[in-house]
Design an enzyme around this catalytic site. Structure first.
Site, PDB file in Angstrom:
ATOM      1  N   HIS A  58       0.830  -1.213   0.000  1.00 27.85           N
ATOM      2  CA  HIS A  58       0.000   0.000   0.000  1.00 27.85           C
ATOM      3  C   HIS A  58       0.866   1.265   0.000  1.00 27.85           C
ATOM      4  O   HIS A  58       0.559   2.252   0.669  1.00 27.85           O
ATOM      5  CB  HIS A  58      -0.950   0.038   1.202  1.00 27.85           C
ATOM      6  CG  HIS A  58      -1.968  -1.056   1.211  1.00 27.85           C
ATOM      7  ND1 HIS A  58      -3.241  -0.881   0.725  1.00 27.85           N
ATOM      8  CD2 HIS A  58      -1.915  -2.342   1.620  1.00 27.85           C
ATOM      9  CE1 HIS A  58      -3.924  -2.016   0.860  1.00 27.85           C
ATOM     10  NE2 HIS A  58      -3.134  -2.921   1.391  1.00 27.85           N
TER      11      HIS A  58
ATOM     12  N   ASN B  20     -10.244  -2.744   2.468  1.00 23.16           N
ATOM     13  CA  ASN B  20      -9.944  -2.736   1.035  1.00 23.16           C
ATOM     14  C   ASN B  20     -11.231  -2.515   0.247  1.00 23.16           C
ATOM     15  O   ASN B  20     -12.321  -2.547   0.816  1.00 23.16           O
ATOM     16  CB  ASN B  20      -9.347  -4.084   0.611  1.00 23.16           C
ATOM     17  CG  ASN B  20      -7.864  -4.214   0.950  1.00 23.16           C
ATOM     18  OD1 ASN B  20      -7.172  -3.223   1.164  1.00 23.16           O
ATOM     19  ND2 ASN B  20      -7.382  -5.440   0.984  1.00 23.16           N
TER      20      ASN B  20
ATOM     21  N   HIS C 265      -4.075   1.157  11.662  1.00 26.94           N
ATOM     22  CA  HIS C 265      -3.775  -0.135  12.292  1.00 26.94           C
ATOM     23  C   HIS C 265      -5.077  -0.801  12.738  1.00 26.94           C
ATOM     24  O   HIS C 265      -5.799  -0.219  13.567  1.00 26.94           O
ATOM     25  CB  HIS C 265      -2.851   0.166  13.488  1.00 26.94           C
ATOM     26  CG  HIS C 265      -2.572  -0.986  14.378  1.00 26.94           C
ATOM     27  ND1 HIS C 265      -2.612  -2.292  13.958  1.00 26.94           N
ATOM     28  CD2 HIS C 265      -2.207  -1.044  15.690  1.00 26.94           C
ATOM     29  CE1 HIS C 265      -2.315  -3.096  14.964  1.00 26.94           C
ATOM     30  NE2 HIS C 265      -2.067  -2.357  16.019  1.00 26.94           N
TER      31      HIS C 265
HETATM   32 FE1  HDE Z   1      -2.563  -4.848   5.321  1.00 24.75          FE
HETATM   33  N1  HDE Z   1      -0.752  -4.111   5.807  1.00 24.75           N
HETATM   34  N2  HDE Z   1      -1.962  -6.691   5.845  1.00 24.75           N
HETATM   35  N3  HDE Z   1      -4.314  -5.648   4.664  1.00 24.75           N
HETATM   36  N4  HDE Z   1      -3.173  -3.050   4.764  1.00 24.75           N
HETATM   37  C1  HDE Z   1      -0.365  -2.816   5.693  1.00 24.75           C
HETATM   38  O1  HDE Z   1       0.787  -1.597   7.357  1.00 24.75           O
HETATM   39  C2  HDE Z   1      -0.882  -6.961   6.585  1.00 24.75           C
HETATM   40  C3  HDE Z   1      -4.686  -6.950   4.749  1.00 24.75           C
HETATM   41  C4  HDE Z   1      -4.417  -2.697   4.353  1.00 24.75           C
HETATM   42  O2  HDE Z   1      -3.140   3.497   4.126  1.00 24.75           O
HETATM   43  C5  HDE Z   1       0.964  -2.548   6.325  1.00 24.75           C
HETATM   44  O3  HDE Z   1       1.229   0.587   7.831  1.00 24.75           O
HETATM   45  C6  HDE Z   1      -0.852  -8.357   6.930  1.00 24.75           C
HETATM   46  C7  HDE Z   1      -6.094  -7.102   4.592  1.00 24.75           C
HETATM   47  C8  HDE Z   1      -4.457  -1.297   4.024  1.00 24.75           C
HETATM   48  O4  HDE Z   1      -1.543   3.275   5.592  1.00 24.75           O
HETATM   49  C9  HDE Z   1       1.353  -3.913   6.905  1.00 24.75           C
HETATM   50  C10 HDE Z   1      -1.944  -8.907   6.332  1.00 24.75           C
HETATM   51  C11 HDE Z   1      -6.550  -5.825   4.384  1.00 24.75           C
HETATM   52  C12 HDE Z   1      -3.178  -0.824   4.270  1.00 24.75           C
HETATM   53  C13 HDE Z   1       0.166  -4.770   6.527  1.00 24.75           C
HETATM   54  C14 HDE Z   1      -2.644  -7.858   5.672  1.00 24.75           C
HETATM   55  C15 HDE Z   1      -5.440  -4.941   4.431  1.00 24.75           C
HETATM   56  C16 HDE Z   1      -2.405  -1.926   4.727  1.00 24.75           C
HETATM   57  C17 HDE Z   1       1.970  -1.888   5.431  1.00 24.75           C
HETATM   58  C18 HDE Z   1      -2.345 -10.359   6.327  1.00 24.75           C
HETATM   59  C19 HDE Z   1      -8.005  -5.403   4.115  1.00 24.75           C
HETATM   60  C20 HDE Z   1      -2.681   0.584   4.067  1.00 24.75           C
HETATM   61  C21 HDE Z   1       2.083  -0.450   5.891  1.00 24.75           C
HETATM   62  C22 HDE Z   1      -3.085 -10.756   7.359  1.00 24.75           C
HETATM   63  C23 HDE Z   1      -8.837  -5.576   5.247  1.00 24.75           C
HETATM   64  C24 HDE Z   1      -2.944   1.443   5.248  1.00 24.75           C
HETATM   65  C25 HDE Z   1       1.331  -0.385   7.106  1.00 24.75           C
HETATM   66  C26 HDE Z   1      -2.502   2.853   4.968  1.00 24.75           C
HETATM   67  C27 HDE Z   1      -1.071  -1.836   5.128  1.00 24.75           C
HETATM   68  C28 HDE Z   1       0.076  -6.048   6.920  1.00 24.75           C
HETATM   69  C29 HDE Z   1      -3.804  -8.078   4.917  1.00 24.75           C
HETATM   70  C30 HDE Z   1      -5.581  -3.527   4.224  1.00 24.75           C
HETATM   71  C31 HDE Z   1       2.662  -4.492   6.446  1.00 24.75           C
HETATM   72  C32 HDE Z   1       0.183  -9.041   7.761  1.00 24.75           C
HETATM   73  C33 HDE Z   1      -6.910  -8.392   4.671  1.00 24.75           C
HETATM   74  C34 HDE Z   1      -5.661  -0.512   3.507  1.00 24.75           C
HETATM   75  O5  HDE Z   1       1.476  -3.856   8.285  1.00 24.75           O
END
Ligand code: HDE
Length: 679
Positions: free
Chosen positions: A76, A149, A340
């Site tokens: 993202h 999302n 978060h």
């Molecule tokens: Fe994320 N995801 N994600 N994700 N995600 C990040 O956090 C992660 C997942 C989503 O505008 C990271 O600060 C794991 C689902 C958005 O700042 C990180 C898993 C959904 C954003 C991370 C998922 C999301 C992130 C990277 C598996 C929809 C951007 C930077 C379980 C519900 C937020 C950060 C923003 C960002 C981890 C799966 C949505 C790496 C481990 C499911 C919208 O922490």
């Protein structure tokens, strides 16, 4: 702070005011406050000599510049944000004690960051990709982040597989190709070998991953959460966000080309519309499930690769989100925001969804690394309610804690800051029952990967099915490994023979002899075409040649603006274009600076004499617009141009006969937006 000039500031805006600095008209100083007399010449030993290390002005300026970038988000990375507020329609007291869901009179300030998942920070914005839809609600009882999302399901069931998924989707490490795209070997290899992705694969190959605008896409919390009321009763919940303008998408050919014509397409759309006062609006909805119904369905409600069909568990709309203010500084606000899913407030709690559980660790962990130990203190991240604790120090500490006491329990400060029980607003974890042996295993109830993938397919209109078949054919056509191509077709064959057959033919694979899913259920809510849409804010390219009918064109422009459309005047050159009846219009785009890709429909107003250049350019604009199924309108004098291309009388091609009828018909055509019959 445009909006503030008009409206009273909300609490978050008041808080941000303390940190805003305006530099216009001020004396240039160093960060230490020393007034600077020369900002263009370093201090040298002689005018041709070397720079002196004592030059503290040079040193500070350069050292700060050298550190201007922080690591981009590991996923993202490219994102764009705006401020707004949430209005509750009616108290949700029965369901939750969350403070911001109690009183409809209280508006909750919020910040939304939209993003693309796969690409790096500079990736073009119309790539096929999931869009992040992450909201920070600044509630009176702390920040609640809904990090969602624009697609309601996910690729994997257990978050331990997330690094693998992301390594597969990111550019391949040996050559760093391709940027922000799923059309490559490692991604499809992952999908074929992790078949829980089947459902998500269907969604990402649909038009949802090429939205027309952030303002016209849905958001989903994806994971299952809990709502807990004052009596301690918990229910499962999924969060939904629905755009008021309805859902619209680009088409693939358009999306690819817009990448070149305007790689900032989505942020420009959001920023410009907010600046114009066309605020982005959405409704917040919840699907609520009683605890006793946890095992009632043929899918596991904790499995993030599954939806809860809206026809079975309706979405209850509870309030409205309005985005009404752009940020003042993209780095300070949008880049440093730390969203978060673990940021919850009293009245909301987690479920055992294994995808959610892993997320609860990852986000704050990455934020400590990406933004720093004290990231929660930054203006964009700090809550609007008071916050006090015994956490101290760390890099870039901003708050000056005056107290001597920074520990609990203490007697010297009468044990303050003090804890409060749930009855006085303290957060108390919902005491859900858990029991079991420690195992590395996935529940049997998570094993069905194909039923909902098939339900998604069943729910698509013929046009959407066509687009999905085409998208798979494109993506797999870019895959070099014949084996990976075949493996994906083998997977598709378990979803739909029709889909697998089409794709296999397109990419030179064979359809395996496996049984397709026998699921006949469909969920009409999944089709993009089943939402109500409005023409508001769609752009009409208005191509005018000198001598256009001034009176009629002015009338059309007025009518279209009143209907919420945004006309853009196009002419050979910038400046003004002159019509009959003394009408002069300011030109917004020339043929050179504009592009037919950037308008949602086209109108052509010709004069008595039409230059060769005008004819040639107009024809190329019309052909592109026609191929993208968008409405085309023409004045009587411009009708021969359409005739020469052979599209007169085709669906969505309108020629003016009577000004009033034409103006309205054109608005209707814009509302329809795509005339698929042309295909
Ligand atoms: Fe994320 N995801 N994600 N994700 N995600 C990040 O956090 C992660 C997942 C989503 O505008 C990271 O600060 C794991 C689902 C958005 O700042 C990180 C898993 C959904 C954003 C991370 C998922 C999301 C992130 C990277 C598996 C929809 C951007 C930077 C379980 C519900 C937020 C950060 C923003 C960002 C981890 C799966 C949505 C790496 C481990 C499911 C919208 O922490």
């Amino acid at each position: 702070m445009k909006k503030n000039e008009e409206n009273k500031m909300n609490k978050k805006e008041q808080q941000l005011q303390q940190f805003i600095r305006e530099n216009e008209g001020e004396i240039l100083t160093s960060n230490e406050g020393v007034k600077i007399s020369d900002d263009e010449n370093s201090l040298n030993a002689g005018d041709r000599g070397p720079t002196l290390i004592e030059d503290f002005i040079f040193r500070e300026k350069m050292a700060h510049f050298d550190r201007e970038r922080i690591p981009e988000r590991v996923v993202h990375a490219r994102g764009y944000g705006a401020y707004g507020e949430f209005e509750l329609y009616a108290s949700q007291k029965e369901l939750t004690m969350a403070n911001f869901l109690q009183n409809p009179a209280v508006k909750t300030p919020l910040f939304i960051r939209f993003s693309q998942v796969a690409g790096s920070k500079g990736v073009n914005e119309t790539n096929r990709d999931v869009r992040g839809f992450a909201i920070k609600f600044y509630t009176e009882e702390g920040n609640f982040d809904l990090v969602g999302n624009n697609i309601p399901v996910f690729f994997i069931q257990d978050s331990i597989k997330f690094p693998d998924l992301i390594h597969a989707v990111k550019p391949e490490p040996n050559n760093e190709i391709p940027q922000g795209q799923t059309a490559h070997d490692t991604f499809w290899d992952f999908i074929a070998n992790n078949q829980e992705s089947a459902h998500m694969a269907m969604w990402i190959m649909s038009d949802r991953t090429i939205p027309r605008s952030f303002r016209m896409m849905q958001g989903f919390g994806v994971n299952t959460f809990r709502l807990v009321n004052e009596q301690g009763k918990s229910r499962f919940v999924k969060f939904h966000i629905k755009p008021v303008l309805g859902l619209r998408s680009l088409i693939w050919d358009e999306a690819q080309k817009i990448g070149g014509a305007d790689s900032d397409y989505h942020r420009r759309d959001l920023w410009t519309n907010i600046e114009k006062g066309n605020y982005a609006e959405y409704e917040l909805g919840i699907q609520v499930l009683e605890e006793e119904d946890e095992f009632k369905y043929d899918f596991d409600i904790l499995d993030a690769t599954k939806i809860w069909p809206e026809e079975d568990i309706p979405v209850k709309i509870i309030g409205k989100i309005t985005l009404n203010r752009n940020v003042d500084n993209v780095f300070a606000e949008t880049e440093q925001v730390a969203l978060h899913p673990g940021n919850i407030v009293r009245g909301i709690d987690f479920s055992n969804d294994p995808l959610l559980q892993g997320r609860l660790f990852s986000y704050s962990d990455t934020q400590f690394y990406r933004v720093g130990t004290n990231h929660q203190e930054l203006p964009i991240n700090r809550p609007i309610c008071p916050f006090h604790n015994n956490q101290r120090d760390g890099a870039a500490r901003y708050i000056i804690d005056k107290d001597r006491i920074a520990y609990h329990k203490n007697s010297l400060a009468e044990n303050t800051p003090y804890t409060v029980p749930g009855s006085k607003g303290g957060f108390v974890t919902y005491p859900s029952f858990v029991e079991g042996r420690k195992v590395r295993a996935t529940a049997k109830s998570f094993e069905d990967h194909f039923s909902q993938a098939r339900m998604f397919w069943n729910s698509m209109s013929p046009i959407e099915k066509d687009h999905i078949m085409h998208a798979f054919s494109f993506e797999l056509g870019k895959v070099q490994s014949v084996s990976v191509r075949q493996q994906v077709v083998n997977m598709l064959a378990r979803i739909s023979t029709e889909l697998a057959t089409y794709v296999a033919k397109a990419i030179g694979a064979i359809v395996p002899n496996v049984q397709e899913s026998q699921v006949t259920k469909s969920s009409p809510a999944l089709s993009l075409f089943n939402t109500k849409v409005f023409p508001n804010t769609l752009k009409v390219g208005v191509i005018l040649e000198t001598g256009f009918n001034g009176r009629e064109t002015s009338y059309f422009l007025e009518q279209w603006k009143q209907a919420g459309l945004q006309p853009v005047i196009i002419h050979d050159e910038l400046g003004v274009v002159r019509g009959t009846d003394g009408v002069e219009l300011k030109v917004d785009d020339s043929f050179l600076t504009g592009s037919p890709l950037l308008y949602d429909g086209l109108y052509i107003g010709a004069g008595q004499d039409v230059s060769d250049n005008f004819l040639w350019k107009t024809k190329s604009y019309v052909i592109e617009t026609y191929n993208h199924f968008k409405p085309i309108g023409a004045s009587k004098l411009a009708a021969p141009i359409l005739q020469s291309i052979g599209i007169l009388g085709k669906p969505g091609v309108l020629v003016e006969q009577n000004p009033t009828t034409f103006a309205n018909q054109f608005i209707e055509a814009m509302t329809i937006h795509r005339f698929w019959q042309r295909a």
